[in-house]
Design a protein around this motif. Structure first.
Motif, PDB file in Angstrom:
ATOM      1  N   ILE A   8      -3.984  -7.913  -7.544  1.00 51.43           N
ATOM      2  CA  ILE A   8      -3.731  -6.806  -6.620  1.00 51.43           C
ATOM      3  C   ILE A   8      -2.919  -5.742  -7.349  1.00 51.43           C
ATOM      4  O   ILE A   8      -1.908  -6.054  -7.981  1.00 51.43           O
ATOM      5  CB  ILE A   8      -2.984  -7.285  -5.363  1.00 51.43           C
ATOM      6  N   VAL A   9      -3.350  -4.489  -7.262  1.00 44.84           N
ATOM      7  CA  VAL A   9      -2.650  -3.378  -7.898  1.00 44.84           C
ATOM      8  C   VAL A   9      -2.219  -2.397  -6.807  1.00 44.84           C
ATOM      9  O   VAL A   9      -3.063  -1.819  -6.113  1.00 44.84           O
ATOM     10  CB  VAL A   9      -3.526  -2.648  -8.927  1.00 44.84           C
ATOM     11  N   LEU A  10      -0.900  -2.247  -6.635  1.00 45.26           N
ATOM     12  CA  LEU A  10      -0.353  -1.281  -5.681  1.00 45.26           C
ATOM     13  C   LEU A  10      -0.016   0.003  -6.425  1.00 45.26           C
ATOM     14  O   LEU A  10       0.656  -0.032  -7.461  1.00 45.26           O
ATOM     15  CB  LEU A  10       0.904  -1.845  -5.009  1.00 45.26           C
ATOM     16  N   PHE A  11      -0.457   1.130  -5.885  1.00 47.02           N
ATOM     17  CA  PHE A  11      -0.227   2.431  -6.507  1.00 47.02           C
ATOM     18  C   PHE A  11       0.700   3.271  -5.628  1.00 47.02           C
ATOM     19  O   PHE A  11       0.465   3.391  -4.415  1.00 47.02           O
ATOM     20  CB  PHE A  11      -1.549   3.185  -6.693  1.00 47.02           C
ATOM     21  N   ASP A  12       1.752   3.798  -6.233  1.00 43.29           N
ATOM     22  CA  ASP A  12       2.587   4.795  -5.550  1.00 43.29           C
ATOM     23  C   ASP A  12       1.871   6.134  -5.696  1.00 43.29           C
ATOM     24  O   ASP A  12       2.138   6.911  -6.608  1.00 43.29           O
ATOM     25  CB  ASP A  12       3.979   4.835  -6.184  1.00 43.29           C
ATOM     26  N   VAL A  13       0.947   6.395  -4.781  1.00 44.69           N
ATOM     27  CA  VAL A  13       0.046   7.536  -4.920  1.00 44.69           C
ATOM     28  C   VAL A  13       0.814   8.852  -4.867  1.00 44.69           C
ATOM     29  O   VAL A  13       0.571   9.764  -5.667  1.00 44.69           O
ATOM     30  CB  VAL A  13      -1.042   7.498  -3.828  1.00 44.69           C
ATOM     31  N   GLU A  14       1.733   8.971  -3.939  1.00 46.02           N
ATOM     32  CA  GLU A  14       2.465  10.232  -3.780  1.00 46.02           C
ATOM     33  C   GLU A  14       3.214  10.602  -5.052  1.00 46.02           C
ATOM     34  O   GLU A  14       3.140  11.743  -5.534  1.00 46.02           O
ATOM     35  CB  GLU A  14       3.436  10.133  -2.607  1.00 46.02           C
ATOM     36  N   ASN A  15       3.930   9.643  -5.634  1.00 47.20           N
ATOM     37  CA  ASN A  15       4.693   9.933  -6.847  1.00 47.20           C
ATOM     38  C   ASN A  15       3.768  10.113  -8.053  1.00 47.20           C
ATOM     39  O   ASN A  15       4.044  10.923  -8.946  1.00 47.20           O
ATOM     40  CB  ASN A  15       5.692   8.813  -7.122  1.00 47.20           C
ATOM     41  N   PRO A  69      -7.378  -2.814  -5.453  1.00 42.90           N
ATOM     42  CA  PRO A  69      -6.393  -1.723  -5.455  1.00 42.90           C
ATOM     43  C   PRO A  69      -5.957  -1.363  -4.041  1.00 42.90           C
ATOM     44  O   PRO A  69      -6.721  -1.516  -3.071  1.00 42.90           O
ATOM     45  CB  PRO A  69      -7.172  -0.570  -6.098  1.00 42.90           C
ATOM     46  N   ALA A  70      -4.733  -0.870  -3.899  1.00 45.53           N
ATOM     47  CA  ALA A  70      -4.207  -0.444  -2.599  1.00 45.53           C
ATOM     48  C   ALA A  70      -3.158   0.628  -2.816  1.00 45.53           C
ATOM     49  O   ALA A  70      -2.510   0.681  -3.869  1.00 45.53           O
ATOM     50  CB  ALA A  70      -3.626  -1.623  -1.824  1.00 45.53           C
ATOM     51  N   ALA A  71      -2.972   1.494  -1.820  1.00 48.95           N
ATOM     52  CA  ALA A  71      -1.983   2.570  -1.893  1.00 48.95           C
ATOM     53  C   ALA A  71      -0.686   2.101  -1.244  1.00 48.95           C
ATOM     54  O   ALA A  71      -0.686   1.611  -0.111  1.00 48.95           O
ATOM     55  CB  ALA A  71      -2.501   3.824  -1.198  1.00 48.95           C
ATOM     56  N   LEU A  72       0.413   2.240  -1.957  1.00 49.12           N
ATOM     57  CA  LEU A  72       1.722   1.830  -1.450  1.00 49.12           C
ATOM     58  C   LEU A  72       2.137   2.742  -0.301  1.00 49.12           C
ATOM     59  O   LEU A  72       2.092   3.960  -0.401  1.00 49.12           O
ATOM     60  CB  LEU A  72       2.751   1.897  -2.576  1.00 49.12           C
ATOM     61  N   GLY A  73       2.554   2.143   0.824  1.00 42.15           N
ATOM     62  CA  GLY A  73       3.032   2.922   1.952  1.00 42.15           C
ATOM     63  C   GLY A  73       1.946   3.472   2.849  1.00 42.15           C
ATOM     64  O   GLY A  73       2.246   4.226   3.777  1.00 42.15           O
ATOM     65  N   SER A  74       0.681   3.133   2.593  1.00 37.41           N
ATOM     66  CA  SER A  74      -0.412   3.599   3.439  1.00 37.41           C
ATOM     67  C   SER A  74      -0.865   2.479   4.364  1.00 37.41           C
ATOM     68  O   SER A  74      -0.365   1.357   4.308  1.00 37.41           O
ATOM     69  CB  SER A  74      -1.588   4.074   2.576  1.00 37.41           C
ATOM     70  N   ILE A  75      -1.807   2.809   5.230  1.00 34.48           N
ATOM     71  CA  ILE A  75      -2.341   1.807   6.145  1.00 34.48           C
ATOM     72  C   ILE A  75      -2.970   0.689   5.326  1.00 34.48           C
ATOM     73  O   ILE A  75      -3.760   0.954   4.420  1.00 34.48           O
ATOM     74  CB  ILE A  75      -3.388   2.438   7.073  1.00 34.48           C
TER      75      ILE A  75
END
Length: 264
Positions: A8-15, A69-75
């Motif tokens: 699982i890869v979490l991405f801090d998309v905003e930053n 993959p998944a976006a950190l802090g998103s739904i």
């Protein structure tokens, strides 16, 4: 049967979009920490791939890696795939009901009421040209409610577009995109078979497509942004073992059962 490794890869998309880099903005996890994976929860994950041979010395089967993959802090991506559409329809129904009730007394609708309903309707973001796994939809905030103003909003899930690097060129792993009935990731996911006969540490590069909300010609558009990040896998020269007993692969040992006295 090949052993399945989940990554699982979490991405801090905003930053990541702000800095235009995935350095320091990825968090990697796998299910092989028990076997020695290092850097779990950081961007320096080294995934252990055991099983080059069985206890009797024979060649073991290849292993399989699966990336999610998944976006950190998103739904969370585990919610039903039609969640966004259901939220849109629910908000539209509530807005229409409120509009009907406001106009039912014959006094008309005030400007304040109209502005409130406009905020309820929210804004719609268009799909970019070449965007993968995206559809035009209303903007949602991080709680899953429609939003029309600035602030924290739900980013689309990151999309893996390719996997390259040393592990691929050295023919250690063979990545590919596969179709699946699981609609969490639009029915597609990335996996790779790994040859376990050559122990060592091999790096690979993951190509990621993020999406940034921009204004183009007086409309909001999700614009794709291509980035890369790296990870590694480590093939170890250990036999395949049972995860419960630590022994070789085979029948689970049964505890000794005391003899039952014969019935008289």
């Amino acid at each position: 049967m090949a052993q399945q490794h989940g990554i699982i890869v979490l991405f801090d998309v905003e930053n990541a979009l702000r800095t235009r880099s995935l350095d320091g903005n990825t968090y990697w996890f796998d299910n092989m920490k028990l076997f020695g994976s290092a850097g779990v929860g950081t961007e320096q994950l080294v995934t252990i791939v055991p099983g080059t041979h069985f206890l009797d010395g024979s060649q073991a089967t290849e292993q399989v890696l699966n990336w999610l993959p998944a976006a950190l802090g998103s739904i969370p991506p585990t919610v039903p795939r039609n969640y966004l559409a259901e939220q849109e329809r629910a908000d539209d129904r509530r807005t229409l009901n409120e509009l009907a009730s406001l106009g039912g007394d014959g006094d008309g609708v005030s400007d304040a009421d109209l502005k409130r309903l406009q905020r309820r309707i929210g804004k719609r973001a268009s799909k970019p040209s070449g965007g993968r796994g995206l559809t035009a939809a209303k903007l949602l905030d991080v709680t899953g409610k429609t939003t029309s103003g600035p602030g924290a909003y739900n980013y689309p899930a990151p999309v893996i577009t390719d996997i390259t690097g040393e592990a691929v060129t050295e023919k250690i792993m063979y990545p590919a995109q596969y179709g699946s009935p699981d609609m969490i990731y639009d029915g597609w996911y990335w996996a790779a078979t790994v040859a376990t006969g050559r122990p060592g540490v091999y790096s690979y590069t993951m190509h990621i497509q993020l999406h940034e909300l921009v204004e183009r010609n007086d409309e909001l558009v999700w614009e794709s942004v291509e980035m890369t990040c790296k990870s590694s896998l480590k093939i170890i020269n250990d036999p395949k073992r049972n995860g419960f007993t630590g022994a070789g692969v085979g029948v689970l040992p049964l505890p000794a059962v005391p003899a039952v006295p014969a019935a008289r």
